[in-house]
Design an enzyme around this catalytic site. Structure first.
Site, PDB file in Angstrom:
ATOM      1  N   TYR A 143      34.983  32.883  23.264  1.00 47.16           N
ATOM      2  CA  TYR A 143      35.599  34.200  23.339  1.00 47.16           C
ATOM      3  C   TYR A 143      36.401  34.292  24.624  1.00 47.16           C
ATOM      4  O   TYR A 143      35.921  33.908  25.698  1.00 47.16           O
ATOM      5  CB  TYR A 143      34.521  35.291  23.328  1.00 47.16           C
ATOM      6  CG  TYR A 143      35.036  36.712  23.410  1.00 47.16           C
ATOM      7  CD1 TYR A 143      34.874  37.482  24.567  1.00 47.16           C
ATOM      8  CD2 TYR A 143      35.680  37.303  22.328  1.00 47.16           C
ATOM      9  CE1 TYR A 143      35.344  38.779  24.633  1.00 47.16           C
ATOM     10  CE2 TYR A 143      36.151  38.616  22.387  1.00 47.16           C
ATOM     11  CZ  TYR A 143      35.980  39.352  23.546  1.00 47.16           C
ATOM     12  OH  TYR A 143      36.441  40.639  23.618  1.00 47.16           O
ATOM     13  N   ASP A 238      38.687  28.915  31.010  1.00 44.15           N
ATOM     14  CA  ASP A 238      38.334  30.335  31.051  1.00 44.15           C
ATOM     15  C   ASP A 238      36.997  30.448  31.790  1.00 44.15           C
ATOM     16  O   ASP A 238      35.932  30.242  31.207  1.00 44.15           O
ATOM     17  CB  ASP A 238      38.242  30.894  29.627  1.00 44.15           C
ATOM     18  CG  ASP A 238      37.792  32.342  29.646  1.00 44.15           C
ATOM     19  OD1 ASP A 238      37.787  32.973  28.562  1.00 44.15           O
ATOM     20  OD2 ASP A 238      37.431  32.858  30.718  1.00 44.15           O
ATOM     21  N   LYS A 266      34.634  39.320  35.895  1.00 39.21           N
ATOM     22  CA  LYS A 266      33.225  39.620  36.174  1.00 39.21           C
ATOM     23  C   LYS A 266      32.875  39.523  37.668  1.00 39.21           C
ATOM     24  O   LYS A 266      33.225  40.396  38.443  1.00 39.21           O
ATOM     25  CB  LYS A 266      32.346  38.735  35.289  1.00 39.21           C
ATOM     26  CG  LYS A 266      32.592  39.014  33.770  1.00 39.21           C
ATOM     27  CD  LYS A 266      31.731  38.189  32.887  1.00 39.21           C
ATOM     28  CE  LYS A 266      32.196  38.226  31.449  1.00 39.21           C
ATOM     29  NZ  LYS A 266      31.716  39.394  30.690  1.00 39.21           N
TER      30      LYS A 266
HETATM   31  P1  KE4 Z   1      36.874  41.299  29.451  1.00 43.17           P
HETATM   32  O1  KE4 Z   1      38.201  41.682  28.840  1.00 43.17           O
HETATM   33  O2  KE4 Z   1      35.687  41.775  28.639  1.00 43.17           O
HETATM   34  O3  KE4 Z   1      36.769  41.674  30.936  1.00 43.17           O
HETATM   35  O4  KE4 Z   1      36.761  39.701  29.486  1.00 43.17           O
HETATM   36  C1  KE4 Z   1      36.970  39.008  28.277  1.00 43.17           C
HETATM   37  C2  KE4 Z   1      36.271  37.657  28.382  1.00 43.17           C
HETATM   38  C3  KE4 Z   1      37.032  36.527  28.610  1.00 43.17           C
HETATM   39  N1  KE4 Z   1      36.455  35.304  28.717  1.00 43.17           N
HETATM   40  C4  KE4 Z   1      35.109  35.165  28.630  1.00 43.17           C
HETATM   41  C5  KE4 Z   1      34.505  33.799  28.763  1.00 43.17           C
HETATM   42  C6  KE4 Z   1      34.287  36.293  28.401  1.00 43.17           C
HETATM   43  O5  KE4 Z   1      32.946  36.133  28.300  1.00 43.17           O
HETATM   44  C7  KE4 Z   1      34.866  37.560  28.292  1.00 43.17           C
HETATM   45  C8  KE4 Z   1      34.055  38.812  28.029  1.00 43.17           C
HETATM   46  N2  KE4 Z   1      32.653  38.630  27.883  1.00 43.17           N
HETATM   47  C9  KE4 Z   1      31.970  39.605  27.049  1.00 43.17           C
HETATM   48  C10 KE4 Z   1      30.492  39.234  26.967  1.00 43.17           C
HETATM   49  N3  KE4 Z   1      30.259  37.888  26.592  1.00 43.17           N
HETATM   50  C11 KE4 Z   1      32.155  40.983  27.566  1.00 43.17           C
HETATM   51  C12 KE4 Z   1      31.182  42.003  27.060  1.00 43.17           C
HETATM   52  C13 KE4 Z   1      31.798  42.901  26.035  1.00 43.17           C
HETATM   53  O6  KE4 Z   1      32.713  42.456  25.324  1.00 43.17           O
HETATM   54  O7  KE4 Z   1      31.330  44.057  25.973  1.00 43.17           O
END
Ligand code: KE4
Length: 421
Positions: A143, A238, A266
């Site tokens: 993701y 990523d 994060k």
């Molecule tokens: P955000 O747009 O959520 O800040 O980041 C996207 C993203 C990009 N790359 C990786 C490896 C990620 O894990 C994420 C977002 N992680 C999720 C949880 N695994 C965010 C939590 C959510 O979607 O509520």
């Protein structure tokens, strides 16, 4: 009278889809209504119903120092008094960029943005602009945020909701997203043999953590570096989860592999909306206003978010022993899961238990995990005062605030759960 979680959820559902601002928070995978948070401090999160939980979600990764870490809070309070946003450059953005560059030398130049989604979307646009190619390779179960072209067989919330491809994404977008299997070199080789000269980049989670934690085979990661160089494509790590989590230099330090571009999120924002994309200078020179790849943002480099990021990174840089401390703590949890016969994958302070008899090395292995057993586990832990991710496809995060007493309590709870299954 203050509303309880059940009433707040009912009311929120009237205004917000699913009552939450991000799908996984709705607790649908575990067939529960979510608790609403009142506050958090250190290893604990407190809901509006008077419950206190040991928190292993850590806001999906940012809270590596524990919640409301005093040095960060004090710095943010002071920064707020100087104004929340200017839409103009500040010295702090330079300070943060220097701290990141010092920790991750591959990030010769970078842009600060507000979410991991924005960072990954922008990094891919830069890769396409730099190579003049359209196709990208991602891995099933990984993701990279919710930009259109990346919502193809993605992990995290899509897996949780069993959505393979989001509706609303035109097939014309998705057709440029090629899918390979994580830890499967052959699946990557065959894509490059067929499309190699049209592939702008591979984007990969160097440790997959959005289908639960699936560590890379080192040969797989090394192969991605070789095949992209061979075909003139870029390698994007990523590191939104792994950046500053596995080591100060993230997975690229942990595995000694240098990507062309990296995305961060994060931890880098210390819990505030801040993310980063960056890498080789010759590539980042493509970004406007010096290049033709456009990316912009009203709150990019926001001074409050940057302040939280600076204080977090300064603490990590000045206390590098943190990484061995949280690695050891997570190792105790890993042993407890193994002792009760549950499969577990761990890399440093990032881990996931899986309820399957298979060793979990791939997306297909993840899919053999038993959801009912996971729900029993989640319920048992929550009823015991321990909050783990409400989905098999998310990771467990250990922070500096999870001290020996907290870890021992968690181990006891895991062992008791083992007696109940
Ligand atoms: P955000 O747009 O959520 O800040 O980041 C996207 C993203 C990009 N790359 C990786 C490896 C990620 O894990 C994420 C977002 N992680 C999720 C949880 N695994 C965010 C939590 C959510 O979607 O509520």
């Amino acid at each position: 009278m203050l509303l309880n979680s059940v009433d707040l959820f009912k009311k929120s559902e009237k205004y917000i889809p699913g009552g939450v601002n991000s799908p996984v928070r709705a607790f649908r995978y575990v067939n529960r209504t979510p608790f609403f948070v009142d506050r958090a401090k250190g290893p604990y999160i407190y809901d509006v119903d008077g419950n206190r939980y040991i928190d292993y979600v850590c806001s999906w990764g940012p809270a590596i120092l524990g919640h409301a870490f005093d040095p960060v809070i004090e710095a943010v309070k002071e920064a707020c008094c100087r104004g929340l946003t200017f839409g103009a450059p500040t010295e702090k953005e330079l300070v943060l960029a220097e701290l990141i560059q010092k920790s991750m030398p591959s990030m010769e130049m970078m842009r600060l943005v507000n979410s991991g989604t924005e960072a990954c979307m922008s990094a891919i646009r830069v890769a396409r602009g730099y190579t003049k190619r359209d196709k990208i390779v991602k891995f099933v179960g990984c993701y990279h945020g919710h930009s259109d072209g990346l919502l193809v067989k993605a992990g995290s919330g899509l897996m949780t909701e069993s959505i393979s491809d989001s509706s609303g994404v035109p097939s014309s977008y998705a057709k440029n997203t090629l899918l390979a299997e994580y830890n499967n070199i052959e699946s990557v080789k065959s894509l490059f043999e067929k499309y190699g000269d049209d592939i702008a980049c591979i984007i990969v989670e160097p440790v997959a953590a959005n289908m639960g934690v699936v560590p890379p085979d080192i040969d797989f990661l090394k192969y991605l570096r070789v095949i992209t160089q061979q075909y003139g494509a870029l390698l994007i790590f990523d590191e939104v989860i792994t950046g500053f989590r596995l080591a100060l230099g993230g997975a690229q330090e942990f595995y000694s592999i240098k990507p062309d571009l990296t995305t961060l999120g994060k931890i880098v924002g210390g819990g505030m909306p801040l993310a980063v994309y960056g890498g080789r200078k010759d590539i980042m020179n493509c970004v406007a206003p010096i290049g033709s790849v456009y990316q912009a943002g009203t709150l990019s480099g926001n001074p409050i978010a940057v302040t939280a990021g600076i204080e977090t990174l300064k603490y990590l840089i000045n206390n590098p022993n943190i990484y061995s401390v949280i690695d050891k703590a997570a190792g105790k949890l890993e042993k407890a899961y193994l002792d009760i016969g549950v499969k577990v994958n761990r890399v440093g302070s990032l881990l996931s238990p899986f309820f399957t008899n298979k060793q979990v090395k791939s997306y297909d292995d993840v899919m053999t995990s038993d959801r009912d057993c996971f729900i029993k586990y989640f319920d048992f832990m929550l009823n015991s005062g321990i909050y783990v991710a409400p989905s098999q496809y998310e990771a467990m995060f250990v922070s500096l605030a999870h001290d020996n007493d907290i870890i021992d309590k968690t181990v006891d709870c895991i062992m008791k759960f083992g007696e109940s299954i």
